[in-house]
Design a protein around this motif. Structure first.
Motif, PDB file in Angstrom:
ATOM      1  N   PRO A  82       0.836  -1.208   0.000  1.00 55.16           N
ATOM      2  CA  PRO A  82       0.000   0.000   0.000  1.00 55.16           C
ATOM      3  C   PRO A  82       0.864   1.249   0.000  1.00 55.16           C
ATOM      4  O   PRO A  82       1.980   1.234   0.517  1.00 55.16           O
ATOM      5  CB  PRO A  82      -0.778  -0.131   1.319  1.00 55.16           C
ATOM      6  CG  PRO A  82      -0.768  -1.572   1.650  1.00 55.16           C
ATOM      7  CD  PRO A  82       0.533  -2.102   1.140  1.00 55.16           C
ATOM      8  N   LEU A  83       0.357   2.309  -0.599  1.00 55.54           N
ATOM      9  CA  LEU A  83       1.120   3.558  -0.669  1.00 55.54           C
ATOM     10  C   LEU A  83       0.424   4.655   0.120  1.00 55.54           C
ATOM     11  O   LEU A  83      -0.803   4.665   0.245  1.00 55.54           O
ATOM     12  CB  LEU A  83       1.244   4.013  -2.125  1.00 55.54           C
ATOM     13  CG  LEU A  83       1.980   3.087  -3.088  1.00 55.54           C
ATOM     14  CD1 LEU A  83       1.993   3.678  -4.490  1.00 55.54           C
ATOM     15  CD2 LEU A  83       3.400   2.823  -2.604  1.00 55.54           C
ATOM     16  N   VAL A  84       1.215   5.585   0.628  1.00 59.73           N
ATOM     17  CA  VAL A  84       0.628   6.746   1.300  1.00 59.73           C
ATOM     18  C   VAL A  84       0.440   7.866   0.280  1.00 59.73           C
ATOM     19  O   VAL A  84       1.148   7.948  -0.728  1.00 59.73           O
ATOM     20  CB  VAL A  84       1.504   7.273   2.458  1.00 59.73           C
ATOM     21  CG1 VAL A  84       1.492   6.288   3.600  1.00 59.73           C
ATOM     22  CG2 VAL A  84       2.900   7.575   1.983  1.00 59.73           C
ATOM     23  N   PHE A  85      -0.525   8.708   0.595  1.00 64.46           N
ATOM     24  CA  PHE A  85      -0.822   9.908  -0.177  1.00 64.46           C
ATOM     25  C   PHE A  85       0.441  10.580  -0.732  1.00 64.46           C
ATOM     26  O   PHE A  85       0.570  10.773  -1.949  1.00 64.46           O
ATOM     27  CB  PHE A  85      -1.572  10.873   0.752  1.00 64.46           C
ATOM     28  CG  PHE A  85      -2.068  12.099   0.082  1.00 64.46           C
ATOM     29  CD1 PHE A  85      -3.358  12.156  -0.416  1.00 64.46           C
ATOM     30  CD2 PHE A  85      -1.259  13.216  -0.038  1.00 64.46           C
ATOM     31  CE1 PHE A  85      -3.825  13.301  -1.034  1.00 64.46           C
ATOM     32  CE2 PHE A  85      -1.719  14.361  -0.662  1.00 64.46           C
ATOM     33  CZ  PHE A  85      -3.002  14.403  -1.151  1.00 64.46           C
ATOM     34  N   GLN A  86       1.355  10.908   0.171  1.00 64.81           N
ATOM     35  CA  GLN A  86       2.526  11.668  -0.227  1.00 64.81           C
ATOM     36  C   GLN A  86       3.356  10.934  -1.282  1.00 64.81           C
ATOM     37  O   GLN A  86       3.890  11.547  -2.210  1.00 64.81           O
ATOM     38  CB  GLN A  86       3.371  11.957   1.016  1.00 64.81           C
ATOM     39  CG  GLN A  86       4.542  12.902   0.785  1.00 64.81           C
ATOM     40  CD  GLN A  86       4.109  14.224   0.154  1.00 64.81           C
ATOM     41  OE1 GLN A  86       3.016  14.728   0.433  1.00 64.81           O
ATOM     42  NE2 GLN A  86       4.928  14.774  -0.733  1.00 64.81           N
ATOM     43  N   GLU A  87       3.444   9.639  -1.168  1.00 64.49           N
ATOM     44  CA  GLU A  87       4.249   8.874  -2.128  1.00 64.49           C
ATOM     45  C   GLU A  87       3.611   8.910  -3.511  1.00 64.49           C
ATOM     46  O   GLU A  87       4.300   8.963  -4.530  1.00 64.49           O
ATOM     47  CB  GLU A  87       4.413   7.432  -1.634  1.00 64.49           C
ATOM     48  CG  GLU A  87       5.486   6.677  -2.413  1.00 64.49           C
ATOM     49  CD  GLU A  87       5.860   5.359  -1.768  1.00 64.49           C
ATOM     50  OE1 GLU A  87       5.213   4.967  -0.768  1.00 64.49           O
ATOM     51  OE2 GLU A  87       6.799   4.710  -2.277  1.00 64.49           O
ATOM     52  N   GLY A  90       0.081   2.815  14.315  1.00 64.39           N
ATOM     53  CA  GLY A  90       1.209   3.657  14.689  1.00 64.39           C
ATOM     54  C   GLY A  90       1.615   4.645  13.612  1.00 64.39           C
ATOM     55  O   GLY A  90       2.646   5.300  13.711  1.00 64.39           O
ATOM     56  N   ASP A  91       0.833   4.741  12.572  1.00 59.92           N
ATOM     57  CA  ASP A  91       1.115   5.719  11.506  1.00 59.92           C
ATOM     58  C   ASP A  91      -0.198   6.416  11.210  1.00 59.92           C
ATOM     59  O   ASP A  91      -1.180   5.783  10.845  1.00 59.92           O
ATOM     60  CB  ASP A  91       1.633   4.992  10.262  1.00 59.92           C
ATOM     61  CG  ASP A  91       2.180   5.964   9.227  1.00 59.92           C
ATOM     62  OD1 ASP A  91       1.761   7.148   9.233  1.00 59.92           O
ATOM     63  OD2 ASP A  91       3.020   5.542   8.410  1.00 59.92           O
TER      64      ASP A  91
END
Lengths: 150, 150
Positions: free
Chosen positions: A28-33, A65-66
């Motif tokens: 999975p990727l985060v928004f910023q990436e 935790g994120d």
DNA sequence: CATCGAGTTCAAATAAAAATGAACCGGAAA
DNA sequence: TTTCCGGTTCATTTTTATTTGAACTCGATG
């Protein structure tokens, strides 16, 4: 490939880019990436993800935790197509139904030159019926498409 | 109503206008009459009719002793939807098939940070397979949609 | 309770698509 | 053969849709 598909469906290319990136990602990727890898603005990615979520093409994933949101693609074709139909086409079909019920033969009184009013009336009645039939059939068939793909 | 439908399908509004006008007309119309009633340019109408003909939404009608072309709408939903799918979606699906066959795991060697190459390889193999499955299923289902509407 | 990071919103800028219209083509009529 | 009619083509203009980015919200963190 996903960009081409979105184009064919009349959707913005950024949707295809975002989905394609997630599809090719092993995690999975985060928004910023997503913003960084695709060189898109935060605005585009935010709106793109919102749409992809509403049609069910993308899922948020919680990483303990994120506090950032992670996203992964939904790779179930049935679900994906179902979401698209539900969000884009079905509402149209329903609006159609309402409008076609409201149409009256009298609304079509304008001139068609030599065509006598009675003949015109006949055509219009037929076509309005046809419209209602279409609406009914489309309403019946759309939900089946997803199942056929399953 | 037809304009809304074309918009939902990502097609120019003029197509909806032309088809809608023909749909509401008790007799076939000539090119020039379409231009005048809709206040569109000859260019738009020419291109619009061409597209509508290729997807089979509109039929030319020959009137003996008149060298102008007449047009009438095709009101068979099955045929209409079939034409749209055939012209717009099926070619995409086929292009997809070709491209997905050509993709190799090696093409996906870029970095995903901490993900070990073997794990990534595994995901990619799975997803590429999925893509091929999608392509096959879509190819099988699209032609059925027309029949369901019949 | 100020600040920071993550993400959203929305007016403005930009890019893409569609419509226009002038030049053109080909066949029929003069 | 020339002109006219019906229609097509395609470069340019106009319209529409998408993307951007700055201002903002909201919750967590110091």
């Amino acid at each position: 490939m996903f960009v081409q598909m979105t184009q064919a469906l009349g959707l913005p290319r950024s949707l295809g880019e975002i989905y394609g990136l997630l599809y090719a990602s092993p995690r999975p990727l985060v928004f910023q990436e997503i913003v960084e890898r695709l060189q898109l603005s935060k605005g585009s990615v935010s709106q793109g993800l919102r749409f992809l979520r509403t049609i069910g093409a993308v899922q948020p994933v919680v990483v303990p935790g994120d506090r950032r949101e992670y996203f992964e693609p939904v790779v179930d074709l049935r679900y994906l197509v179902g979401g698209f139909l539900r969000e884009r086409l079905t509402p149209q079909i329903e609006a159609w139904g309402i409008r076609s019920q409201a149409l009256r033969v009298e609304d079509f009184a304008q001139s068609w030159g030599d065509v006598p009013i009675e003949a015109y009336r006949k055509v219009i009645v037929e076509r309005l019926d046809k419209l209602k039939t279409w609406q009914r059939r489309a309403g019946a068939v759309l939900p089946m498409i997803g199942k056929l793909l399953g």
